[in-house]
Design a protein around this motif. Structure first.
Motif, PDB file in Angstrom:
ATOM      1  N   LYS A 129     -12.035  -1.699 -55.148  1.00  0.00           N
ATOM      2  CA  LYS A 129     -11.615  -2.778 -56.065  1.00  0.00           C
ATOM      3  C   LYS A 129     -11.622  -4.121 -55.331  1.00  0.00           C
ATOM      4  O   LYS A 129     -11.925  -5.156 -55.920  1.00  0.00           O
TER       5      LYS A 129
ATOM      6  N   PHE B 230       7.316  -2.901 -57.903  1.00  0.00           N
ATOM      7  CA  PHE B 230       7.858  -3.507 -56.693  1.00  0.00           C
ATOM      8  C   PHE B 230       8.891  -2.609 -56.029  1.00  0.00           C
ATOM      9  O   PHE B 230       9.221  -2.811 -54.860  1.00  0.00           O
TER      10      PHE B 230
ATOM     11  N   THR C 259       2.777  -3.810 -66.019  1.00  0.00           N
ATOM     12  CA  THR C 259       4.015  -4.051 -66.782  1.00  0.00           C
ATOM     13  C   THR C 259       4.579  -2.733 -67.295  1.00  0.00           C
ATOM     14  O   THR C 259       5.780  -2.469 -67.198  1.00  0.00           O
TER      15      THR C 259
ATOM     16  N   TYR D 162      -6.461  -7.647 -56.717  1.00  0.00           N
ATOM     17  CA  TYR D 162      -7.390  -7.317 -57.803  1.00  0.00           C
ATOM     18  C   TYR D 162      -6.673  -6.906 -59.092  1.00  0.00           C
ATOM     19  O   TYR D 162      -7.311  -6.551 -60.074  1.00  0.00           O
ATOM     20  N   GLY D 163      -5.351  -6.922 -59.108  1.00  0.00           N
ATOM     21  CA  GLY D 163      -4.630  -6.647 -60.352  1.00  0.00           C
ATOM     22  C   GLY D 163      -4.784  -7.816 -61.322  1.00  0.00           C
ATOM     23  O   GLY D 163      -5.309  -8.875 -60.956  1.00  0.00           O
TER      24      GLY D 163
ATOM     25  N   THR E 228      -2.629  -9.886 -62.616  1.00  0.00           N
ATOM     26  CA  THR E 228      -1.914 -11.091 -62.193  1.00  0.00           C
ATOM     27  C   THR E 228      -2.445 -11.588 -60.852  1.00  0.00           C
ATOM     28  O   THR E 228      -2.611 -12.797 -60.647  1.00  0.00           O
ATOM     29  N   GLY E 229      -2.746 -10.646 -59.953  1.00  0.00           N
ATOM     30  CA  GLY E 229      -3.293 -11.015 -58.644  1.00  0.00           C
ATOM     31  C   GLY E 229      -4.554 -11.854 -58.782  1.00  0.00           C
ATOM     32  O   GLY E 229      -4.753 -12.833 -58.056  1.00  0.00           O
TER      33      GLY E 229
ATOM     34  N   SER F   8       8.163   0.116 -55.058  1.00  0.00           N
ATOM     35  CA  SER F   8       7.371   0.719 -53.974  1.00  0.00           C
ATOM     36  C   SER F   8       6.848  -0.320 -52.995  1.00  0.00           C
ATOM     37  O   SER F   8       6.639  -0.009 -51.827  1.00  0.00           O
ATOM     38  N   THR F   9       6.566  -1.533 -53.453  1.00  0.00           N
ATOM     39  CA  THR F   9       5.814  -2.462 -52.585  1.00  0.00           C
ATOM     40  C   THR F   9       6.656  -3.559 -51.929  1.00  0.00           C
ATOM     41  O   THR F   9       6.273  -4.065 -50.877  1.00  0.00           O
TER      42      THR F   9
ATOM     43  N   VAL G 270       6.167 -11.495 -57.498  1.00  0.00           N
ATOM     44  CA  VAL G 270       6.265 -11.739 -58.942  1.00  0.00           C
ATOM     45  C   VAL G 270       7.025 -10.582 -59.612  1.00  0.00           C
ATOM     46  O   VAL G 270       6.778 -10.259 -60.770  1.00  0.00           O
ATOM     47  N   ALA G 271       7.946  -9.988 -58.862  1.00  0.00           N
ATOM     48  CA  ALA G 271       8.620  -8.769 -59.333  1.00  0.00           C
ATOM     49  C   ALA G 271       9.455  -9.001 -60.587  1.00  0.00           C
ATOM     50  O   ALA G 271      10.173  -9.988 -60.682  1.00  0.00           O
TER      51      ALA G 271
ATOM     52  N   ALA H  69       7.988 -15.755 -60.991  1.00  0.00           N
ATOM     53  CA  ALA H  69       7.019 -15.436 -62.032  1.00  0.00           C
ATOM     54  C   ALA H  69       7.586 -15.851 -63.386  1.00  0.00           C
ATOM     55  O   ALA H  69       8.681 -16.423 -63.464  1.00  0.00           O
TER      56      ALA H  69
ATOM     57  N   CYS I 252       1.567  -9.301 -55.379  1.00  0.00           N
ATOM     58  CA  CYS I 252       1.356  -9.166 -56.834  1.00  0.00           C
ATOM     59  C   CYS I 252       1.215  -7.704 -57.222  1.00  0.00           C
ATOM     60  O   CYS I 252       0.746  -7.404 -58.322  1.00  0.00           O
ATOM     61  N   ALA I 253       1.540  -6.775 -56.318  1.00  0.00           N
ATOM     62  CA  ALA I 253       1.355  -5.352 -56.582  1.00  0.00           C
ATOM     63  C   ALA I 253       2.671  -4.706 -56.998  1.00  0.00           C
ATOM     64  O   ALA I 253       3.623  -4.664 -56.219  1.00  0.00           O
ATOM     65  N   GLY I 254       2.713  -4.242 -58.209  1.00  0.00           N
ATOM     66  CA  GLY I 254       3.911  -3.555 -58.683  1.00  0.00           C
ATOM     67  C   GLY I 254       3.555  -2.179 -59.171  1.00  0.00           C
ATOM     68  O   GLY I 254       2.399  -1.947 -59.516  1.00  0.00           O
TER      69      GLY I 254
ATOM     70  N   TYR J  90      -1.451  -9.691 -51.774  1.00  0.00           N
ATOM     71  CA  TYR J  90      -1.438  -8.226 -51.865  1.00  0.00           C
ATOM     72  C   TYR J  90      -1.442  -7.852 -53.348  1.00  0.00           C
ATOM     73  O   TYR J  90      -0.689  -8.422 -54.137  1.00  0.00           O
TER      74      TYR J  90
HETATM   75  N1  NAP Z   1       7.839 -11.342 -63.469  1.00  0.00           N
HETATM   76  C1  NAP Z   1       6.805 -11.549 -64.277  1.00  0.00           C
HETATM   77  O1  NAP Z   1       6.856 -12.329 -65.216  1.00  0.00           O
HETATM   78  C2  NAP Z   1       5.512 -10.862 -63.956  1.00  0.00           C
HETATM   79  C3  NAP Z   1       4.309 -11.445 -64.335  1.00  0.00           C
HETATM   80  C4  NAP Z   1       3.145 -10.768 -64.022  1.00  0.00           C
HETATM   81  C5  NAP Z   1       3.190  -9.548 -63.377  1.00  0.00           C
HETATM   82  N2  NAP Z   1       4.388  -9.026 -63.023  1.00  0.00           N
HETATM   83  C6  NAP Z   1       4.481  -7.759 -62.324  1.00  0.00           C
HETATM   84  O2  NAP Z   1       3.460  -7.686 -61.351  1.00  0.00           O
HETATM   85  C7  NAP Z   1       2.992  -6.351 -61.224  1.00  0.00           C
HETATM   86  C8  NAP Z   1       1.504  -6.344 -61.402  1.00  0.00           C
HETATM   87  O3  NAP Z   1       1.220  -6.689 -62.718  1.00  0.00           O
HETATM   88  P1  NAP Z   1      -0.259  -6.838 -63.245  1.00  0.00           P
HETATM   89  O4  NAP Z   1      -0.144  -7.487 -64.536  1.00  0.00           O
HETATM   90  O5  NAP Z   1      -1.125  -7.486 -62.230  1.00  0.00           O
HETATM   91  O6  NAP Z   1      -0.673  -5.308 -63.415  1.00  0.00           O
HETATM   92  P2  NAP Z   1      -2.013  -4.535 -63.052  1.00  0.00           P
HETATM   93  O7  NAP Z   1      -3.202  -5.310 -63.466  1.00  0.00           O
HETATM   94  O8  NAP Z   1      -1.848  -3.167 -63.589  1.00  0.00           O
HETATM   95  O9  NAP Z   1      -2.024  -4.514 -61.454  1.00  0.00           O
HETATM   96  C9  NAP Z   1      -1.140  -3.737 -60.715  1.00  0.00           C
HETATM   97  C10 NAP Z   1      -1.489  -3.934 -59.260  1.00  0.00           C
HETATM   98  O10 NAP Z   1      -0.498  -3.289 -58.434  1.00  0.00           O
HETATM   99  C11 NAP Z   1      -1.198  -2.413 -57.532  1.00  0.00           C
HETATM  100  N3  NAP Z   1      -0.323  -1.294 -57.158  1.00  0.00           N
HETATM  101  C12 NAP Z   1       0.399  -0.501 -57.954  1.00  0.00           C
HETATM  102  N4  NAP Z   1       1.096   0.399 -57.223  1.00  0.00           N
HETATM  103  C13 NAP Z   1       0.809   0.134 -55.931  1.00  0.00           C
HETATM  104  C14 NAP Z   1       1.191   0.730 -54.707  1.00  0.00           C
HETATM  105  N5  NAP Z   1       2.055   1.752 -54.637  1.00  0.00           N
HETATM  106  N6  NAP Z   1       0.669   0.225 -53.575  1.00  0.00           N
HETATM  107  C15 NAP Z   1      -0.191  -0.806 -53.601  1.00  0.00           C
HETATM  108  N7  NAP Z   1      -0.600  -1.403 -54.726  1.00  0.00           N
HETATM  109  C16 NAP Z   1      -0.108  -0.932 -55.884  1.00  0.00           C
HETATM  110  C17 NAP Z   1      -2.424  -1.966 -58.296  1.00  0.00           C
HETATM  111  O11 NAP Z   1      -3.368  -1.403 -57.444  1.00  0.00           O
HETATM  112  P3  NAP Z   1      -4.266  -0.148 -57.939  1.00  0.00           P
HETATM  113  O12 NAP Z   1      -5.207  -0.674 -58.997  1.00  0.00           O
HETATM  114  O13 NAP Z   1      -4.961   0.288 -56.716  1.00  0.00           O
HETATM  115  O14 NAP Z   1      -3.331   0.873 -58.529  1.00  0.00           O
HETATM  116  C18 NAP Z   1      -2.835  -3.334 -58.885  1.00  0.00           C
HETATM  117  O15 NAP Z   1      -3.440  -4.138 -57.920  1.00  0.00           O
HETATM  118  C19 NAP Z   1       3.775  -5.533 -62.257  1.00  0.00           C
HETATM  119  O16 NAP Z   1       4.851  -4.913 -61.607  1.00  0.00           O
HETATM  120  C20 NAP Z   1       4.274  -6.569 -63.242  1.00  0.00           C
HETATM  121  O17 NAP Z   1       5.500  -6.191 -63.838  1.00  0.00           O
HETATM  122  C21 NAP Z   1       5.545  -9.657 -63.299  1.00  0.00           C
END
Ligand code: NAP
Length: 343
Positions: A40, A81, A170, A13-14, A16-17, A83-84, A102-103, A132, A77-79, A10
């Motif tokens: 996406k 978190f 982030t 396409y982000g 990290t995803g 919300s998700t 990966v919250a 993560a 992988c959707a944050g 989930y």
């Molecule tokens: N713990 C760690 O070390 C670590 C490492 C990597 C990432 N993360 C966390 O993982 C999350 C994603 O990071 P990222 O780097 O991949 O960022 P990103 O490229 O901005 O991707 C965010 C993803 O979350 C989705 N999303 C956001 N709000 C949503 C919602 N309400 N419902 C469904 N999907 C939603 C986005 O979809 P849309 O494009 O449709 O908005 C997108 O797919 C962040 O919260 C980040 O803090 C944590």
């Protein structure tokens, strides 16, 4: 070991995803691409022809059920978190499959442990939270450094990032957490998380070469403080981040990470050093690697493989250090993804 190789991702396409999808494929899994934006998802399928895409919204449980149908596990992988996490854990419980995420949002991390600790156990599923770079790696290093100690007087985590070009995810996660704590900073002292105001302390930390002595910002409390304090006994957890990374993160015009080769990894390097102290005795565990977002993929996929193989014997919500033999887990990521040193 199951012959089912389908894993729902989930937020596929982000930033990290996408790393997680590639890592799953590299290891022979078949990702089911899910997320809220069908366009996406279609663009991502164009890069991975043949994969299934299943749009789903956290506000629509039936769509989440369809996304998880037939999968052996789900990786979220959707944050943010906040919300998700809950809707996806609920969906994983209905599907009766493991949930991993990966919250890295302190408050959402705490909520997931508290909300689902009993319910995941009753539902008979494994929930691996914060698997993560933040939340997973520091916890594994601390657990490895403890090496049989039942408690420590103090645990310090120093994050040596040479830069931190943050993703939108982030930045948004940071804003959500900040709002939830009214702009205050979280610190872990006297065995619990407390909130404080005022400027964070600054100092220096001497990392192993080549990083060496670096200016750091103290009280930089990350998800590792939540995960470590779930299962390791200590009254004090101190966290430090290189000042240069803090400057990048707080830049009013932050730069997004840039791929430096076809792997998609940026040139960012990290060293995470965990020091545990009991009386006059100190032990250190240090890991270094490249790109905190890219590194998250082998970490969470390694965890997935271990969960699916039955390595976590009981149901419930776990941290990395709680769920696995930390030294063995870290060793499995080395040398391909990590350089490790235990002292
Ligand atoms: N713990 C760690 O070390 C670590 C490492 C990597 C990432 N993360 C966390 O993982 C999350 C994603 O990071 P990222 O780097 O991949 O960022 P990103 O490229 O901005 O991707 C965010 C993803 O979350 C989705 N999303 C956001 N709000 C949503 C919602 N309400 N419902 C469904 N999907 C939603 C986005 O979809 P849309 O494009 O449709 O908005 C997108 O797919 C962040 O919260 C980040 O803090 C944590």
């Amino acid at each position: 070991m199951t012959s089912n190789k389908s894993v729902a991702v989930y937020g596929a396409y982000g930033h990290t995803g996408r790393f997680v999808v590639s890592e799953l494929r590299r290891r022979g899994w078949t990702p089911i691409l899910s997320g809220r934006d069908p366009k996406k998802l279609e663009a991502l399928v164009a890069e991975h022809p043949g994969l299934t895409l299943r749009p789903a919204s956290v506000d629509d449980p039936a769509s989440l059920d369809r996304a998880l149908a037939g999968a052996v596990a789900v990786i979220n992988c959707a944050g943010p978190f906040a919300s998700t996490s809950a809707p996806l854990v609920e969906a994983a419980m209905r599907a009766h499959i493991p949930y991993l995420d990966v919250a890295a949002e302190l408050e959402a991390n705490i909520d997931t442990f508290n909300l689902f600790k009993d319910r995941a156990r009753e539902a008979g599923i494994v929930v691996l939270h914060a698997m993560a770079f933040y939340g997973g790696l520091g916890d594994l290093l601390a657990t490895a450094a403890m090496d049989g100690w039942t408690s420590a007087d103090e645990i310090s985590i120093a994050y040596g990032l040479d830069s931190w070009k943050p993703t939108t995810g982030t930045l948004v996660a940071g804003q959500v957490s900040k709002q939830r704590r009214d702009g205050r900073r979280a610190v872990f002292a006297d065995g619990k998380i407390a909130y404080t105001t005022g400027a964070a302390p600054s100092g220096e930390w001497t990392f192993p070469a080549p990083l060496g002595k670096q200016p750091v910002v103290g009280e930089f409390t990350m998800a590792d403080t939540v995960t470590i304090s779930r299962h390791l006994k200590t009254p004090e957890i101190r966290s430090y981040m290189t000042a240069t990374a803090v400057r990048d993160l707080t830049d009013p015009n932050p730069q997004a990470p840039v791929a430096s080769d076809e792997s998609g990894l940026s040139q960012q390097t990290f060293v995470v050093e965990v020091l545990v102290r009991r009386g006059a005795e100190e032990r250190r565990a240090t890991a270094s690697g490249r790109d905190i977002y890219g590194f998250t993929a082998p970490l969470v996929v390694e965890a997935l493989e271990r969960v699916v193989a039955g390595e976590v014997k009981t149901a419930g919500v776990f941290t990395a250090g709680e769920a696995f033999d930390a030294r063995n887990f870290l060793a499995s990521l080395s040398p391909a993804h990590l350089s490790l040193e235990m002292r």
